[in-house]
Design a protein around this motif. Sequence first.
Motif, PDB file in Angstrom:
ATOM      1  N   LEU A 135       8.514  14.402  -6.146  1.00 32.48           N
ATOM      2  CA  LEU A 135       8.617  12.998  -5.442  1.00 32.48           C
ATOM      3  C   LEU A 135       9.267  12.103  -6.529  1.00 32.48           C
ATOM      4  O   LEU A 135       8.794  11.960  -7.837  1.00 32.48           O
ATOM      5  N   ARG A 136      10.106  11.131  -6.304  1.00 37.52           N
ATOM      6  CA  ARG A 136      10.445  10.186  -7.196  1.00 37.52           C
ATOM      7  C   ARG A 136      10.230   8.650  -6.812  1.00 37.52           C
ATOM      8  O   ARG A 136      10.085   8.588  -5.547  1.00 37.52           O
ATOM      9  N   LEU A 137       9.905   7.681  -7.603  1.00 33.82           N
ATOM     10  CA  LEU A 137       9.688   6.455  -7.111  1.00 33.82           C
ATOM     11  C   LEU A 137      10.789   6.021  -6.310  1.00 33.82           C
ATOM     12  O   LEU A 137      11.720   5.993  -6.700  1.00 33.82           O
ATOM     13  N   GLY A 138      10.533   5.252  -5.243  1.00 31.30           N
ATOM     14  CA  GLY A 138      11.553   4.641  -4.336  1.00 31.30           C
ATOM     15  C   GLY A 138      12.088   5.520  -3.314  1.00 31.30           C
ATOM     16  O   GLY A 138      12.859   5.037  -2.596  1.00 31.30           O
ATOM     17  N   ALA A 139      11.809   6.860  -3.441  1.00 27.34           N
ATOM     18  CA  ALA A 139      12.305   7.852  -2.606  1.00 27.34           C
ATOM     19  C   ALA A 139      11.975   7.817  -0.962  1.00 27.34           C
ATOM     20  O   ALA A 139      10.776   7.303  -1.026  1.00 27.34           O
ATOM     21  N   GLU A 140      12.411   8.213  -0.057  1.00 29.39           N
ATOM     22  CA  GLU A 140      12.175   7.970   1.210  1.00 29.39           C
ATOM     23  C   GLU A 140      11.671   9.580   1.711  1.00 29.39           C
ATOM     24  O   GLU A 140      12.611  10.442   1.484  1.00 29.39           O
ATOM     25  N   VAL A 141      10.487   9.559   2.284  1.00 30.19           N
ATOM     26  CA  VAL A 141      10.092  10.694   2.736  1.00 30.19           C
ATOM     27  C   VAL A 141       9.921  10.637   4.375  1.00 30.19           C
ATOM     28  O   VAL A 141       9.243   9.651   4.948  1.00 30.19           O
ATOM     29  N   PRO A 142      10.515  11.711   5.246  1.00 30.46           N
ATOM     30  CA  PRO A 142      10.561  11.571   6.945  1.00 30.46           C
ATOM     31  C   PRO A 142       9.246  11.882   7.259  1.00 30.46           C
ATOM     32  O   PRO A 142       8.968  13.206   6.735  1.00 30.46           O
ATOM     33  N   PHE A 143       8.817  11.654   8.225  1.00 29.05           N
ATOM     34  CA  PHE A 143       7.448  12.132   8.746  1.00 29.05           C
ATOM     35  C   PHE A 143       7.688  12.128  10.200  1.00 29.05           C
ATOM     36  O   PHE A 143       8.458  11.337  10.871  1.00 29.05           O
ATOM     37  N   VAL A 144       7.053  12.897  11.057  1.00 26.54           N
ATOM     38  CA  VAL A 144       7.097  12.913  12.557  1.00 26.54           C
ATOM     39  C   VAL A 144       5.542  12.874  12.972  1.00 26.54           C
ATOM     40  O   VAL A 144       4.590  13.817  12.713  1.00 26.54           O
ATOM     41  N   LEU A 145       5.082  11.835  13.406  1.00 25.82           N
ATOM     42  CA  LEU A 145       3.632  11.602  13.897  1.00 25.82           C
ATOM     43  C   LEU A 145       3.746  12.006  15.341  1.00 25.82           C
ATOM     44  O   LEU A 145       4.371  11.329  16.267  1.00 25.82           O
ATOM     45  N   ARG A 146       2.787  12.986  15.796  1.00 26.34           N
ATOM     46  CA  ARG A 146       2.788  13.072  17.206  1.00 26.34           C
ATOM     47  C   ARG A 146       1.445  12.688  17.770  1.00 26.34           C
ATOM     48  O   ARG A 146       0.311  12.947  17.508  1.00 26.34           O
ATOM     49  N   PHE A 147       1.667  11.908  18.887  1.00 27.20           N
ATOM     50  CA  PHE A 147       0.531  11.157  19.807  1.00 27.20           C
ATOM     51  C   PHE A 147       0.489  11.924  20.893  1.00 27.20           C
ATOM     52  O   PHE A 147       1.502  12.366  21.528  1.00 27.20           O
ATOM     53  N   ARG A 148      -0.754  11.995  21.633  1.00 30.21           N
ATOM     54  CA  ARG A 148      -1.105  12.613  22.713  1.00 30.21           C
ATOM     55  C   ARG A 148      -0.198  12.229  23.728  1.00 30.21           C
ATOM     56  O   ARG A 148       0.319  12.930  24.727  1.00 30.21           O
ATOM     57  N   HIS A 149      -0.178  10.845  24.124  1.00 27.69           N
ATOM     58  CA  HIS A 149       0.433  10.226  25.341  1.00 27.69           C
ATOM     59  C   HIS A 149       1.863   9.956  24.793  1.00 27.69           C
ATOM     60  O   HIS A 149       2.644   9.810  25.879  1.00 27.69           O
ATOM     61  N   SER A 150       2.057   9.291  23.665  1.00 27.74           N
ATOM     62  CA  SER A 150       3.224   8.566  23.440  1.00 27.74           C
ATOM     63  C   SER A 150       4.423   9.566  23.002  1.00 27.74           C
ATOM     64  O   SER A 150       5.471   9.331  22.694  1.00 27.74           O
ATOM     65  N   GLY A 151       4.004  10.988  22.540  1.00 24.13           N
ATOM     66  CA  GLY A 151       4.865  11.941  22.094  1.00 24.13           C
ATOM     67  C   GLY A 151       5.103  11.559  20.354  1.00 24.13           C
ATOM     68  O   GLY A 151       4.445  11.147  19.851  1.00 24.13           O
ATOM     69  N   GLU A 152       6.195  12.061  20.192  1.00 28.48           N
ATOM     70  CA  GLU A 152       6.770  11.913  18.857  1.00 28.48           C
ATOM     71  C   GLU A 152       7.210  10.651  18.232  1.00 28.48           C
ATOM     72  O   GLU A 152       7.915  10.091  19.079  1.00 28.48           O
ATOM     73  N   VAL A 153       6.902  10.353  17.155  1.00 25.46           N
ATOM     74  CA  VAL A 153       7.231   8.959  16.563  1.00 25.46           C
ATOM     75  C   VAL A 153       7.782   9.312  15.274  1.00 25.46           C
ATOM     76  O   VAL A 153       7.105   9.840  14.494  1.00 25.46           O
ATOM     77  N   ARG A 154       9.085   9.153  14.903  1.00 26.99           N
ATOM     78  CA  ARG A 154       9.740   9.418  13.630  1.00 26.99           C
ATOM     79  C   ARG A 154       9.549   8.198  12.769  1.00 26.99           C
ATOM     80  O   ARG A 154       9.839   7.162  13.195  1.00 26.99           O
ATOM     81  N   VAL A 155       9.251   8.421  11.342  1.00 34.00           N
ATOM     82  CA  VAL A 155       9.142   7.229  10.611  1.00 34.00           C
ATOM     83  C   VAL A 155       9.477   7.792   9.113  1.00 34.00           C
ATOM     84  O   VAL A 155       9.197   8.975   8.942  1.00 34.00           O
ATOM     85  N   THR A 156       9.923   6.684   8.329  1.00 38.42           N
ATOM     86  CA  THR A 156       9.833   6.963   6.899  1.00 38.42           C
ATOM     87  C   THR A 156       9.088   6.299   5.994  1.00 38.42           C
ATOM     88  O   THR A 156       8.787   5.248   6.418  1.00 38.42           O
ATOM     89  N   ALA A 157       8.600   7.245   5.035  1.00 36.23           N
ATOM     90  CA  ALA A 157       7.552   6.531   4.011  1.00 36.23           C
ATOM     91  C   ALA A 157       8.219   6.502   2.669  1.00 36.23           C
ATOM     92  O   ALA A 157       9.204   7.430   2.231  1.00 36.23           O
ATOM     93  N   VAL A 158       8.068   5.246   2.069  1.00 40.27           N
ATOM     94  CA  VAL A 158       8.501   5.291   0.710  1.00 40.27           C
ATOM     95  C   VAL A 158       7.664   5.441  -0.461  1.00 40.27           C
ATOM     96  O   VAL A 158       6.398   5.265  -0.375  1.00 40.27           O
ATOM     97  N   VAL A 159       8.056   6.331  -1.552  1.00 40.15           N
ATOM     98  CA  VAL A 159       7.255   6.728  -2.470  1.00 40.15           C
ATOM     99  C   VAL A 159       6.749   5.630  -3.360  1.00 40.15           C
ATOM    100  O   VAL A 159       7.860   4.903  -4.037  1.00 40.15           O
ATOM    101  N   VAL A 160       5.496   5.301  -3.681  1.00 39.29           N
ATOM    102  CA  VAL A 160       5.204   4.026  -4.536  1.00 39.29           C
ATOM    103  C   VAL A 160       4.021   4.523  -5.405  1.00 39.29           C
ATOM    104  O   VAL A 160       3.462   5.515  -5.412  1.00 39.29           O
ATOM    105  N   ARG A 161       3.911   3.854  -6.356  1.00 42.75           N
ATOM    106  CA  ARG A 161       2.848   4.021  -7.271  1.00 42.75           C
ATOM    107  C   ARG A 161       1.437   3.792  -6.776  1.00 42.75           C
ATOM    108  O   ARG A 161       1.218   2.988  -6.011  1.00 42.75           O
ATOM    109  N   PRO A 162       0.543   4.674  -7.049  1.00 40.60           N
ATOM    110  CA  PRO A 162      -0.942   4.439  -6.467  1.00 40.60           C
ATOM    111  C   PRO A 162      -1.365   2.833  -6.879  1.00 40.60           C
ATOM    112  O   PRO A 162      -1.111   2.540  -7.764  1.00 40.60           O
ATOM    113  N   GLY A 163      -1.878   2.340  -5.873  1.00 45.51           N
ATOM    114  CA  GLY A 163      -2.613   1.001  -6.048  1.00 45.51           C
ATOM    115  C   GLY A 163      -1.503  -0.054  -5.823  1.00 45.51           C
ATOM    116  O   GLY A 163      -1.785  -1.246  -6.011  1.00 45.51           O
ATOM    117  N   SER A 164      -0.297   0.255  -5.610  1.00 43.27           N
ATOM    118  CA  SER A 164       0.576  -0.755  -5.359  1.00 43.27           C
ATOM    119  C   SER A 164       0.615  -1.372  -3.885  1.00 43.27           C
ATOM    120  O   SER A 164       0.303  -0.656  -2.949  1.00 43.27           O
TER     121      SER A 164
END
Length: 164
Positions: A135-164
Amino acid sequence: MRTLYARLRGGLLAALAPVVAAALTLGGLSAWVAAGAAGGPARISVTDGRVFLPYGSVAETAAFFRITNSGDSDDVLESVRSPRAVDVMLSRTVEREGANVESMRMVESATVPAGRRITMEPDGLDVMLRPKRALRLGAEVPFVLRFRHSGEVRVTAVVVRPGS
């Protein structure tokens, strides 16, 4: 003849009581739902996705999200996946009683209570992952979170330094 009529009348009255009670109950429940008092479904939103930049030779890292349930019913986060990771799993940091030591434990799910927010943190609930590529600092990583009632939620997370 009169006794037959009296028995039929008594039987009809006995059968009428549960029918009237059921009709009143159904009417009351219908009014309760129509007034909105019965509540509504969970309404999930996921924001503030972050992934810690791995350091050194460590391949595993953690992702964190803020999950808000603005609905009237609880929901349950059941799984997380990412096309950019080999392994993705929910984990929770727990403290061993009396040992003054923290350890990580995999969890099957996480409840998101109605009208509440859970914020994933390094010392609580998080998402452990092993990226397929560095991973590179600032890169975006896609995720899919699946909830029992709400179904799938797609979201992107940004790569950051630990502690920031």
